[in-house]
Design an enzyme around this catalytic site. Structure first.
Site, PDB file in Angstrom:
ATOM      1  N   ASP A 184       0.582  -1.338  -0.220  1.00  0.00           N
ATOM      2  CA  ASP A 184      -0.417  -0.248   0.438  1.00  0.00           C
ATOM      3  C   ASP A 184       0.521   1.158   0.225  1.00  0.00           C
ATOM      4  O   ASP A 184       1.841   1.313   0.905  1.00  0.00           O
ATOM      5  CB  ASP A 184      -0.934  -1.137   0.903  1.00  0.00           C
ATOM      6  N   ASN A 215      -2.013  12.795  -4.156  1.00  0.00           N
ATOM      7  CA  ASN A 215      -3.010  13.797  -5.300  1.00  0.00           C
ATOM      8  C   ASN A 215      -3.514  14.987  -4.693  1.00  0.00           C
ATOM      9  O   ASN A 215      -3.874  16.148  -4.997  1.00  0.00           O
ATOM     10  CB  ASN A 215      -4.553  12.749  -4.525  1.00  0.00           C
ATOM     11  N   HIS A 264      -4.035  14.412  -9.794  1.00  0.00           N
ATOM     12  CA  HIS A 264      -5.270  13.262  -9.876  1.00  0.00           C
ATOM     13  C   HIS A 264      -4.320  12.516 -10.964  1.00  0.00           C
ATOM     14  O   HIS A 264      -4.490  11.596 -10.924  1.00  0.00           O
ATOM     15  CB  HIS A 264      -6.564  13.298 -10.150  1.00  0.00           C
ATOM     16  N   ASP A 283      -1.674   9.248 -11.058  1.00  0.00           N
ATOM     17  CA  ASP A 283      -2.287   7.955 -11.641  1.00  0.00           C
ATOM     18  C   ASP A 283      -1.064   7.512 -12.066  1.00  0.00           C
ATOM     19  O   ASP A 283      -0.554   6.686 -12.215  1.00  0.00           O
ATOM     20  CB  ASP A 283      -3.150   8.233 -12.564  1.00  0.00           C
ATOM     21  N   TYR A 305       7.454 -14.338 -10.324  1.00  0.00           N
ATOM     22  CA  TYR A 305       7.748 -15.727  -9.514  1.00  0.00           C
ATOM     23  C   TYR A 305       6.170 -15.801  -9.221  1.00  0.00           C
ATOM     24  O   TYR A 305       5.886 -16.636  -8.302  1.00  0.00           O
ATOM     25  CB  TYR A 305       8.172 -15.633  -8.146  1.00  0.00           C
ATOM     26  N   GLU A 365      -4.163   2.380  -4.013  1.00  0.00           N
ATOM     27  CA  GLU A 365      -3.148   2.840  -3.944  1.00  0.00           C
ATOM     28  C   GLU A 365      -3.299   1.064  -4.101  1.00  0.00           C
ATOM     29  O   GLU A 365      -1.508   1.580  -2.676  1.00  0.00           O
ATOM     30  CB  GLU A 365      -3.297   3.828  -2.716  1.00  0.00           C
ATOM     31  N   ARG A 418      10.555  -3.182  -1.088  1.00  0.00           N
ATOM     32  CA  ARG A 418      10.736  -1.444  -0.964  1.00  0.00           C
ATOM     33  C   ARG A 418      11.875  -1.041  -2.198  1.00  0.00           C
ATOM     34  O   ARG A 418      12.130   0.054  -2.458  1.00  0.00           O
ATOM     35  CB  ARG A 418      11.190  -1.041   0.485  1.00  0.00           C
TER      36      ARG A 418
END
Length: 373
Positions: A247, A255, A260, A264, A281, A290, A311
């Site tokens: 997330d 935003n 927006h 995107d 995989y 998101e 990350r």
């Protein structure tokens, strides 16, 4: 004079044909689709039987009174029979092939069929050309429009040459020959061409229903359809599976600050990097605005590095808008007792990954939380 609406329809039809012909064909998707479905094995058996039948026809033709019996012809048919048996066995034993395999099979079938035209009795030339219809069916479902067109040109050329050779013998009148040739051409060319156009349209619509329109990743429906081909691999020796929830942290502020459109762009960039990092995989899906969910299977030694590398895979100092992510993962090793419990392991792992992701987010975000089932 052509009206504006007619010109528009003409241009749109021409554009649609151009798009059909030039579109990239996803051979990997076709192979994955066939290999992940129980029906895929049935299809390989059918292809094996059809291929073997070509060899049976070659054997039967050797006993025809009019067939060429030169040592070269007999040797070539014998070689074809051996190759046909080997290819048939490969269809049964091996998984559905990728681009190189399906193209090689179509070329082999075309050249093998064409070679028998000059060995079999000339009176059977047009009848032998109908075998191109079987190859055309394979090309319709498994090859790109460009390879299909190459097959059709080759098949039509062989048919016309066979018709001319038949006519040169003077044993059939021109009207009968035209009728027979036209029937063969409709069978081997018109039917595969129209079928490929229709199948392409239907397949595109079906695939779009499984994909997120912004990122091209699977949506929830696409994820459900693909999981069965990924998750069971985790039960193999020294393997494991994992549900990984990702997330984007504080995405609403992206935003609010940048709009927006830029938001995107961030969602798309994260999707592309997740696919590059995890896609080999398993399957990666966009399950919310998101939010992403990946279901992967890999070796026990690799799974931790794969999850903890998310990350790092998403970080780039050159990004115009820097974002961080919270990651939660639920890992199921091959020896885990949950495999043998009467529960939906995928659903349980997904829920646990979601819970881990919220723990990472509650701890400040930009971190990874994992658990094992």
């Amino acid at each position: 004079m052509i009206s504006t609406s007619n010109r528009r329809n003409h241009h749109s039809a021409a554009g649609a044909l151009r798009a059909w012909f030039t579109q990239p064909y996803d051979y990997r998707w076709m192979a994955d689709f066939q290999n992940s479905r129980p029906a895929g094995r049935i299809i390989r058996w059918v292809l094996a039987c059809l291929t073997l039948n070509f060899g049976v026809l070659a054997v039967v033709s050797l006993f025809s009174e009019d067939t060429t019996r030169s040592p070269l012809a007999i040797a070539w048919k014998s070689a074809l029979i051996v190759m046909v048996v080997a290819v048939s066995a490969a269809w049964i034993i091996r998984p559905f092939p990728g681009r190189l395999g399906v193209v090689a099979f179509a070329v082999f079938a075309d050249l093998g069929t064409a070679s028998t035209l000059w060995i079999n009795p000339l009176t059977d030339a047009l009848l032998t050309c109908t075998l191109f219809a079987v190859i055309g069916t394979f090309c319709t479902f498994c090859l790109s429009p460009r390879w299909l067109l190459a097959h059709l040109v080759f098949a039509v050329t062989c048919t016309l040459v066979g018709a001319a050779a038949t006519y040169s013998r003077g044993e059939v009148d021109i009207a009968s020959l035209i009728f027979r040739t036209n029937v063969v051409l409709l069978t081997i060319a018109a039917v595969p061409l129209v079928s490929h156009l229709l199948i392409t349209i239907l397949t595109d619509d079906a695939r779009r229903s499984l994909l997120d329109p912004l990122t091209g990743l699977a949506n929830r429906r696409g994820l459900d359809a693909a999981i069965d081909g990924v998750w069971p691999r985790g039960r193999e020796k020294d393997q494991c599976s994992a549900a990984v929830m990702i997330d984007i942290d504080r995405f609403k502020s992206v935003n609010d600050l940048y709009g927006h459109e830029e938001g995107d762009a961030v969602i798309l960039r994260v999707a592309q990097r997740l696919r590059a990092h995890l896609g080999e995989y398993g399957v990666v899906a966009r399950t919310g605005g998101e939010e992403y969910l990946a279901v992967v299977s890999t070796s026990r030694l690799h799974i931790d590095a794969l999850v903890h590398g998310v990350r790092r895979a998403l970080r780039d100092p050159e990004d115009p808008i820097a974002v961080t992510v919270s990651v939660g993962a639920a890992i199921v090793h091959a020896g885990s007792p949950v495999w043998d419990q009467n529960i939906d392991v995928v659903t349980r792992a997904t829920r646990m990954a979601d819970s881990m992701m919220y723990e990472a987010k509650a701890a400040g975000g930009n971190r990874i939380a994992t658990t094992q089932l």
